[in-house]
Design a protein around this motif. Structure first.
Motif, PDB file in Angstrom:
ATOM      1  N   GLN A  83      37.446  63.105  28.813  1.00 17.17           N
ATOM      2  CA  GLN A  83      37.226  63.099  27.491  1.00 17.17           C
ATOM      3  C   GLN A  83      38.156  63.997  26.334  1.00 17.17           C
ATOM      4  N   MET A  84      38.718  65.035  27.133  1.00 19.27           N
ATOM      5  CA  MET A  84      39.603  65.988  26.300  1.00 19.27           C
ATOM      6  C   MET A  84      40.986  65.390  26.400  1.00 19.27           C
ATOM      7  N   GLY A  85      41.246  64.623  27.282  1.00 19.67           N
ATOM      8  CA  GLY A  85      42.810  64.305  27.461  1.00 19.67           C
ATOM      9  C   GLY A  85      43.414  65.176  28.211  1.00 19.67           C
ATOM     10  N   ILE A  86      42.955  65.979  28.884  1.00 22.72           N
ATOM     11  CA  ILE A  86      43.746  67.192  30.008  1.00 22.72           C
ATOM     12  C   ILE A  86      43.979  66.808  31.349  1.00 22.72           C
ATOM     13  N   LYS A  87      45.215  66.754  31.650  1.00 20.76           N
ATOM     14  CA  LYS A  87      45.379  66.312  33.091  1.00 20.76           C
ATOM     15  C   LYS A  87      45.193  67.559  34.037  1.00 20.76           C
ATOM     16  N   GLU A  88      44.904  67.233  35.336  1.00 20.22           N
ATOM     17  CA  GLU A  88      44.610  68.264  36.149  1.00 20.22           C
ATOM     18  C   GLU A  88      45.925  69.418  36.499  1.00 20.22           C
ATOM     19  N   ARG A  89      46.940  69.024  36.395  1.00 15.56           N
ATOM     20  CA  ARG A  89      48.029  69.909  36.297  1.00 15.56           C
ATOM     21  C   ARG A  89      48.102  71.059  35.071  1.00 15.56           C
ATOM     22  N   ASP A  90      47.288  70.845  34.222  1.00 18.08           N
ATOM     23  CA  ASP A  90      47.177  71.881  32.907  1.00 18.08           C
ATOM     24  C   ASP A  90      45.837  72.552  33.069  1.00 18.08           C
ATOM     25  N   THR A  91      45.117  72.112  34.039  1.00 15.23           N
ATOM     26  CA  THR A  91      43.756  72.582  34.091  1.00 15.23           C
ATOM     27  C   THR A  91      43.580  73.966  35.075  1.00 15.23           C
TER      28      THR A  91
END
Length: 215
Positions: free
Chosen positions: A154-162
């Motif tokens: 929903q946020m458009g956030i990738k795992e590598r940035d989380t």
């Protein structure tokens, strides 16, 4: 990868001054999670409360990586123009030129996920999910991972940035083995755990009050 210490720091003036006084060597190894304090509505308006918190960060913690959670604010609280106070706070930090990693938890205000995704993109410093004990219970693993996946999309956030912050809050002396099992079980529930930028395991054994300590 360099190990990072993530202290949870209350958004009080002296606490933030202390962070700002860390030596460059220690500061490079530290990414404080700074959380806003609850509002005392009898003493201050919400908008001023948020402004002062952000101003403290700008003035006293101007350098180094930080994560910020407006944890002390009610998720539905709004400032005078009707803007959600949490979104207002992050936009104020952005206007101050202070880059932060936004932090937010499940089971707060679900209307904020999309705007938080836009804010995280603007900061370009990733995003952190702050998970509670209840989120980490064995019977909740599937639902928690599903929520993280859905909200990330929903946020458009990738795992590598989380980042994942597993916040156990107060930890008793006898709880450590059980909590270790909880963490391991949570990791095994999703093989993609290795793709996340970082995992922070947080807890405190500090006394809530020293009133019962013998003098």
């Amino acid at each position: 990868m360099t190990a990072i210490y993530v202290p949870i720091v209350k958004g009080k003036l002296n606490d933030l001054k202390a962070v700002g006084r860390l030596s460059p060597r220690l500061r490079a190894l530290t990414k404080p999670l700074i959380e806003a304090m609850p509002l005392d509505a009898e003493k201050m308006k919400l908008e001023k409360h948020v402004f002062m918190f952000c101003e403290y960060i700008r003035k006293h913690v101007p350098l180094g990586d930080i994560a910020v959670d407006f944890y002390g604010l009610m998720p539905d609280a709004t400032v005078e123009d009707g803007t959600n106070a949490i979104l207002h706070g992050y936009r104020l930090l952005k206007a101050f030129g202070r880059t932060v990693t936004p932090v937010y938890g499940l089971e707060r205000n679900d209307d904020l996920w999309e705007p938080l995704g836009k804010i995280a993109t603007e900061f370009n410093a990733g995003f952190a999910f702050r998970l509670r004990r209840d989120d980490l219970a064995d019977y909740q693993h599937e639902d928690t991972w599903q929520s993280i996946t859905q909200r990330s999309a929903q946020m458009g956030i990738k795992e590598r940035d989380t980042d994942l912050i597993l916040d156990f809050a107060e930890v008793g002396e006898t709880e450590t083995p059980a909590l270790a099992e909880t963490v391991i079980s949570f990791f095994f529930a999703n093989p993609r755990i290795r793709n996340y930028r970082s995992v922070v395991i947080a807890g405190s054994s500090a006394l809530r009050t020293v009133s019962d300590v013998a003098r």
